[in-house]
Design an enzyme around this catalytic site. Sequence first.
Site, PDB file in Angstrom:
ATOM      1  N   LYS A 230       0.781  -1.241   0.180  1.00 33.63           N
ATOM      2  CA  LYS A 230       0.544   0.205  -0.141  1.00 33.63           C
ATOM      3  C   LYS A 230       0.950   1.360   0.166  1.00 33.63           C
ATOM      4  CE  LYS A 230      -4.433  -1.425   1.201  1.00 33.63           C
ATOM      5  NZ  LYS A 230      -5.353  -1.813   1.891  1.00 33.63           N
ATOM      6  N   ARG A 265      -3.437 -10.299   4.996  1.00 36.57           N
ATOM      7  CA  ARG A 265      -3.797 -10.562   3.158  1.00 36.57           C
ATOM      8  C   ARG A 265      -3.103  -9.804   2.527  1.00 36.57           C
ATOM      9  NH1 ARG A 265      -6.423  -6.574  -0.581  1.00 36.57           N
ATOM     10  NH2 ARG A 265      -8.248  -8.104  -1.658  1.00 36.57           N
TER      11      ARG A 265
HETATM   12  N1  HH2 Z   1      -7.423  -3.956   0.689  1.00 40.59           N
HETATM   13  C1  HH2 Z   1      -7.331  -3.617  -0.544  1.00 40.59           C
HETATM   14  C2  HH2 Z   1      -9.285  -4.224  -1.069  1.00 40.59           C
HETATM   15  N2  HH2 Z   1      -9.631  -5.102  -0.366  1.00 40.59           N
HETATM   16  N3  HH2 Z   1      -9.927  -6.404   1.834  1.00 40.59           N
HETATM   17  C3  HH2 Z   1     -10.100  -6.202   3.127  1.00 40.59           C
HETATM   18  N4  HH2 Z   1     -10.140  -6.923   4.094  1.00 40.59           N
HETATM   19  N5  HH2 Z   1      -8.591  -5.549   4.202  1.00 40.59           N
HETATM   20  C4  HH2 Z   1      -7.835  -5.119   2.710  1.00 40.59           C
HETATM   21  O1  HH2 Z   1      -7.076  -3.704   3.376  1.00 40.59           O
HETATM   22  C5  HH2 Z   1      -8.058  -4.297   1.385  1.00 40.59           C
HETATM   23  C6  HH2 Z   1      -9.570  -5.612   1.267  1.00 40.59           C
HETATM   24  C7  HH2 Z   1      -7.258  -3.116  -1.302  1.00 40.59           C
HETATM   25  O2  HH2 Z   1      -6.099  -3.594  -2.045  1.00 40.59           O
HETATM   26  P1  HH2 Z   1      -6.172  -4.722  -3.444  1.00 40.59           P
HETATM   27  O3  HH2 Z   1      -7.314  -5.305  -3.185  1.00 40.59           O
HETATM   28  O4  HH2 Z   1      -4.995  -4.967  -3.608  1.00 40.59           O
HETATM   29  O5  HH2 Z   1      -5.965  -3.279  -4.269  1.00 40.59           O
HETATM   30  P2  HH2 Z   1      -7.594  -3.213  -5.738  1.00 40.59           P
HETATM   31  O6  HH2 Z   1      -8.612  -2.956  -4.498  1.00 40.59           O
HETATM   32  O7  HH2 Z   1      -7.595  -1.643  -6.064  1.00 40.59           O
HETATM   33  O8  HH2 Z   1      -8.428  -4.278  -5.742  1.00 40.59           O
END
Ligand code: HH2
Length: 288
Positions: A230, A265
């Site tokens: 992040k 995650r």
């Molecule tokens: N962060 C993201 C998405 N979903 N779910 C939970 N429970 N906790 C988190 O910190 C979280 C999440 C954002 O990260 P990422 O999936 O890599 O990116 P994007 O939302 O751009 O798909």
Amino acid sequence: MSRTRAARNEWRAGILTEGSGPVVVGILNVTPDSFSDGGDFLDPEAAAEHAAAMLDEGAGILDLGGESTRPGSDRVSQEEEIRRVVPVIQRILAARPEAVISVDTYRADTATAALEAGARLINDVTALRGDPSMTSVVKEAACPVILMHMQGEPKTMQDEPHYEDVVREVRDFLARRAELAISAGVRQENVILDPGIGFGKNLEHNLTLLRNLDAVVDLGFPVLIGASRKRFIGEITGVRVARERFFGTLATTVLAYERGVTYFRVHDVRANREALAVAEAVLRTPRL
Ligand code: HH2
């Protein structure tokens, strides 16, 4: 390791063997615009291959998302979200029937379609506030659900996040959402809490939460942390390219584990799995 920590770690959200230690949740974004892997796994074949690789590297759960929630992201239609996610779940399970798949959605119909296709957990970044039918879907399926804290919504959440006391506000929010879910019929043992690193939080907010994660752990539910790659890690290390932030990510994983977090995650499964294995070995060694 303190006795309370060990006791907490033996309690899982109904899907994993007791006492199995920290769980790496491998991220699989079937989206064109996710902040670090957008576009990489839009093709179901490529997504399923990456899923298999993450399982081989030690992911206990795969978290599949069909809509990006990165700051500034736009929403996709429900039909599009289902169209992205369901074929990938089917493909993964055809090759690896034992895979535990979570679906990152706040929409009840997407959750229902994903559960029918074989997903076993719901990861709801709105903590059941995004869709009035989501609570009953989770209740009926009797599946684990991740309730995450977010201030505002993805489109605007990083504009001007503000808290009087970020730890207290996040902890109280999660306690309230867990209580509401349970009083609506969601089983207590199916609730997983997540402080929502980067969701309506600036660098200082993220650091304060990471430093005080025990406040969330002490609510008595298993906790998930999603700090992988992040932006705040880039702000500290100067690494601008998201996919190169995994060294910094490992520090968050190890510190969060030490504070009692169970689920991690992450994008880089092997690196986090190995860091956790070493942290686990050290923390299992008696303190003299
Ligand atoms: N962060 C993201 C998405 N979903 N779910 C939970 N429970 N906790 C988190 O910190 C979280 C999440 C954002 O990260 P990422 O999936 O890599 O990116 P994007 O939302 O751009 O798909």
